[in-house]
Design an enzyme around this catalytic site. Structure first.
Site, PDB file in Angstrom:
ATOM      1  N   HIS A 131       0.835  -1.202   0.000  1.00 44.37           N
ATOM      2  CA  HIS A 131       0.000   0.000   0.000  1.00 44.37           C
ATOM      3  C   HIS A 131       0.873   1.257   0.000  1.00 44.37           C
ATOM      4  CE1 HIS A 131      -3.697   2.284   1.213  1.00 44.37           C
ATOM      5  NE2 HIS A 131      -2.790   3.102   1.717  1.00 44.37           N
ATOM      6  N   GLU A 132       1.829   1.311   0.906  1.00 45.36           N
ATOM      7  CA  GLU A 132       2.678   2.504   0.991  1.00 45.36           C
ATOM      8  C   GLU A 132       3.610   2.631  -0.214  1.00 45.36           C
ATOM      9  OE1 GLU A 132       1.714   4.604   3.010  1.00 45.36           O
ATOM     10  OE2 GLU A 132       0.545   3.310   4.347  1.00 45.36           O
TER      11      GLU A 132
END
Length: 493
Positions: free
Chosen positions: A258-259
């Protein structure tokens, strides 16, 4: 002063402002990762002082003169001026003392929140939260000029969006999400949960390999641990964090992916835009579209989880899931959990909708801080059917309110909607995508996203970016269609 001179002087001044803003961001990263705990008070003063400098630059009287005289030579210059003019108009409405106090209080609030979360101590956090809300309401009153306070805050993160438009979108989404949840939770077939112990060092090694698989540039980034995963920075320095739960490696792996989506957006922007208003993601909704499509439509796809299953077998041995198809179901298992960042795709937007309603009530004054925990617990029981056992699993789980990010939460679901549209367009453009993903190769997908979304930075408005990439105005239909097809398939409905 000629028009060309005005534009050149404006952009040189802006470049220095953007550089200072990056320094402020780096201080925030340091605070969340490696700063000594005893430095919190001093750091709040440092952040406040730097915000004072930034506010003074963003309200400098010369900006108005330069903006009045400058004429854009092309579409890129016009976009630069659009961003500077908008930011100047908003910033000049906010007193410098208020901006500085917000930076100081939200800096120290992060540490207070983290300690309260660790101790399940809501009472220790409420006075600080009340102070943050009061300051953000003051800011919103300056910006709204008699209009809706919450809309004024949303505009910080998603220009052009309103509580009314977002609420209407949520009202359209909720019935289909609730119906899908009911169907899968009531299905005869249920994927097996992941069980066992997965050591921190092994998780972090695999997290780094997953980041590499998604194209993260280690020459311009790094991976660290944080209480709440986040991405920080832009240009040539975009850092990511994750967290480790030794009984739940998916927490670490998918937080990392996600990051990486966020960081790759920043790293993928045209380098000519560095340290200018165009050199960063255009909105949090578009930003979230990148992190969510990396995490879900790509990272949780049947093809990629097949490759990921082999990687986990090599690193952890037999962990009780027999085969790639069963593993695909385990990765995407639907269950009513407490933590938003760990929520499956069916439940995730329901978490966001709840926060949207609660924080809008807080900003509008319809809900007081002292009643927030009860309101959260009541709403969670109504929406998810389970009682919150302790505050760290309830109202203390997210960092956002401690740092004043009111109006931010709805952009998570807007990002999911954008990701649904982008995924449909991506599949049409790259029909053999699954063959590459099954080999752990995401480059066709990430390359398409970089070319069609990321490289533009702030050149276009948020909706323009998505519309240009997809060939149609964004809407919630593609996301909901994707979710229904995926989870009805997994649950054999």
């Amino acid at each position: 002063m000629t028009n060309n001179t005005a534009y050149a002087e404006l952009m040189e001044f802006q470049r220095q402002t953007e550089a200072l803003a990056q320094v402020a961001g780096r201080l925030g990263w340091d605070q969340e990762t490696v700063m000594p705990r005893g430095a919190a008070q001093q750091r709040s003063e440092e952040m406040g002082a730097l915000e004072g400098v930034l506010h003074a630059r963003r309200t400098d009287p010369r900006l108005a003169d330069w903006l009045a005289a400058a004429e854009p030579a092309d579409d890129k210059a016009a976009a630069q001026l659009r961003h500077i003019r908008r930011n100047h108009a908003r910033t000049t409405k906010i007193p410098g003392a208020l901006a500085q106090e917000l930076a100081r209080v939200t800096s120290i609030a992060q540490g207070i929140w983290a300690e309260a979360r660790a101790n399940d101590d809501v009472a220790a956090f409420l006075p600080t939260l009340a102070q943050v809300i009061a300051l953000r309401r003051q800011e919103a009153e300056c910006l709204a000029e008699g209009g809706d306070l919450y809309d004024a805050l949303i505009d910080d993160y998603e220009p052009g969006a309103t509580a009314e438009s977002l609420g209407a979108m949520f009202d359209r989404m909720r019935p289909r999400l609730v119906a899908l949840r009911s169907a899968v939770l009531g299905a005869e077939y249920q994927p097996k949960p992941l069980e066992g112990h997965f050591g921190q060092d092994a998780q972090m090694r695999m997290a780094r390999d997953l980041a590499t698989a998604f194209g993260y540039d280690w020459q311009r980034g790094r991976l660290d641990l944080a209480v709440h995963p986040f991405s920080s920075g832009s240009g040539s320095d975009a850092r990511i964090t994750t967290r480790v739960v030794e009984t739940d490696p998916f927490n670490c792996f998918y937080s990392t992916i996600h990051e990486v989506g966020h960081a790759c957006y920043e790293l993928g922007i045209d380098p000519d835009y560095a340290l200018t208003p165009l050199g960063q993601g255009v909105s949090m909704g578009v930003h979230e579209s990148q992190s969510r499509i990396y995490e879900n439509q790509l990272g949780r796809s049947r093809a990629f989880t097949g490759w990921m299953y082999g990687q986990m077998r090599e690193r952890f041995g037999d962990f009780g899931i027999a085969g790639a198809e069963a593993f695909y179901g385990t990765v995407n298992r639907v269950q009513s959990g407490f933590i938003r960042t760990e929520a499956d795709e069916v439940h995730y937007n329901l978490h966001v909708m709840m926060r949207f309603d609660l924080e809008r009530a807080l900003i509008r004054g319809d809900l007081v801080v002292e009643d927030l925990e009860a309101a959260w617990n009541d709403r969670f029981k109504a929406d998810f059917g389970i009682a919150v056992p302790r505050p760290a699993l309830g109202m203390l789980q997210d960092v956002h309110w401690s740092v004043g990010l009111f109006g931010y939460f709805p952009t998570y679901s807007l990002g999911n909607v954008y990701a649904g549209c982008l995924h449909r367009a991506l599949r049409a453009a790259v029909p053999d995508l699954d063959a590459a993903l099954a080999a752990g190769d995401t480059s066709a997908a990430t390359g398409w996203l970089r070319e069609n979304v990321q490289r533009h930075g702030g050149l276009y408005t948020p909706r323009e970016v998505i519309t240009r990439a997809c060939g149609a105005e964004p809407g919630e239909g593609p996301l909901l269609d994707y979710l229904e097809a995926k989870f009805r398939g997994i649950y054999r409905l």
